[in-house]
Enzyme design. Structure first.
Site, PDB file in Angstrom:
ATOM      1  CG  ASP A  22      -1.724   7.858   0.324  1.00  0.00           C
ATOM      2  OD1 ASP A  22      -0.797   8.679   0.228  1.00  0.00           O
ATOM      3  OD2 ASP A  22      -2.610   7.737  -0.538  1.00  0.00           O
ATOM      4  CG  ASP A  37      -2.213   2.591   6.136  1.00  0.00           C
ATOM      5  OD1 ASP A  37      -2.550   2.095   5.054  1.00  0.00           O
ATOM      6  OD2 ASP A  37      -2.522   3.739   6.492  1.00  0.00           O
ATOM      7  CG  ASP A  62      -1.654   1.183   1.510  1.00  0.00           C
ATOM      8  OD1 ASP A  62      -2.473   1.538   0.646  1.00  0.00           O
ATOM      9  OD2 ASP A  62      -1.441   1.818   2.562  1.00  0.00           O
TER      10      ASP A  62
END
Ligand SMILES: O=C(O)COP(=O)(O)O
Ligand SMILES: [Mg+2]
Length: 230
Positions: free
Chosen positions: A15, A176, A13
């Site tokens: 961001d 995240d 991922d």
């Protein structure tokens, strides 16, 4: 953690996992809000709203002040202003999280194939990866608008598995947020989560994952320690 045995590729991922982009979002969103006559909001407010793509973000940001019909009436103008502001500063205020380059380098050295799957629009993602020295690590990059459906839908992860010609059980997703974990579970990929990103205000411990890793370098070590060479 035997689910990591036999892992041959990783989907990472962007961001909140590789880059702390909240300062970029902050500048772009407040630029857009100023154009619409709205006051600035804080980075902490924005961190709760990032992760489900631009449209969701802009709707959430406008919902702080406006009702549904007002948002609808100004939405196209708001998106246009947001995109213009974001592209004009993209990457200028964002920073790499610790040991991202080291972690990606270690994964490559271990022979893992790497893909980046983000809900960020691809027109923001490509220049950002380049600016931060991340492009070279990834064979495949999908943004939130590259495919018909974005995370938490499994489609982007399934597409990477097909691109790599690997079964989902051999492709670990690292992210995240609960979006990453839900997409991974639905695709049948093992998933590792990092605790330092943006998880919609929820603790990462609430998210269903196969392990929490402090950095991408720790993720690389964990994957290596379970590798069976099968
Ligand atoms: O722009 C977003 O919605 C966040 O994207 P991510 O999937 O890289 O966390
Ligand atoms: Mg993220």
């Amino acid at each position: 953690m035997s689910v990591l045995a036999g892992v041959r590729a990783a989907i990472i991922d962007l961001d909140g996992t590789m880059l702390d982009t909240i300062p970029d979002f902050h500048v772009a969103i407040n630029g857009m809000r100023a154009e619409l006559g709205l006051g600035p909001i804080t980075q902490e407010q924005i961190a709760l709203m990032v992760g489900k793509g631009s449209e969701n973000l802009i709707r959430s940001v406008l919902a702080l002040d406006w009702d549904e019909s007002r948002i609808e009436a100004a939405f196209a103008q708001a998106m246009d202003a947001y995109q213009r502001h974001y592209l004009s500063i993209n990457g200028n205020y964002s920073t790499l999280f610790p040991q991202v380059i080291e972690g990606l380098s270690a994964m490559k050295a271990q022979g893992l194939r790497l893909a980046c799957v983000t809900n960020k629009p691809i027109s923001f993602t490509t220049p950002l990866l380049k600016l931060k020295g991340l492009s070279e690590f990834f064979e495949v990059v999908y943004g939130g608008d590259s495919l018909p459906r974005k995370k938490p839908d499994p489609l982007p992860l399934q597409t990477v598995c097909a691109d790599f010609d690997l079964p989902p059980s051999q492709v670990v997703a690292i992210g995240d947020s609960s979006n990453d974990a839900q997409a991974a579970r639905a695709a049948g990929c093992p998933v590792l989560t990092v605790p330092y990103g943006y998880n919609h205000g929820e603790s990462i411990h609430e998210t269903d994952s196969d392990g929490i890793v402090g950095t991408l370098l720790e993720a690389a070590s964990l994957i290596r320690s379970h590798h069976t060479n099968s």
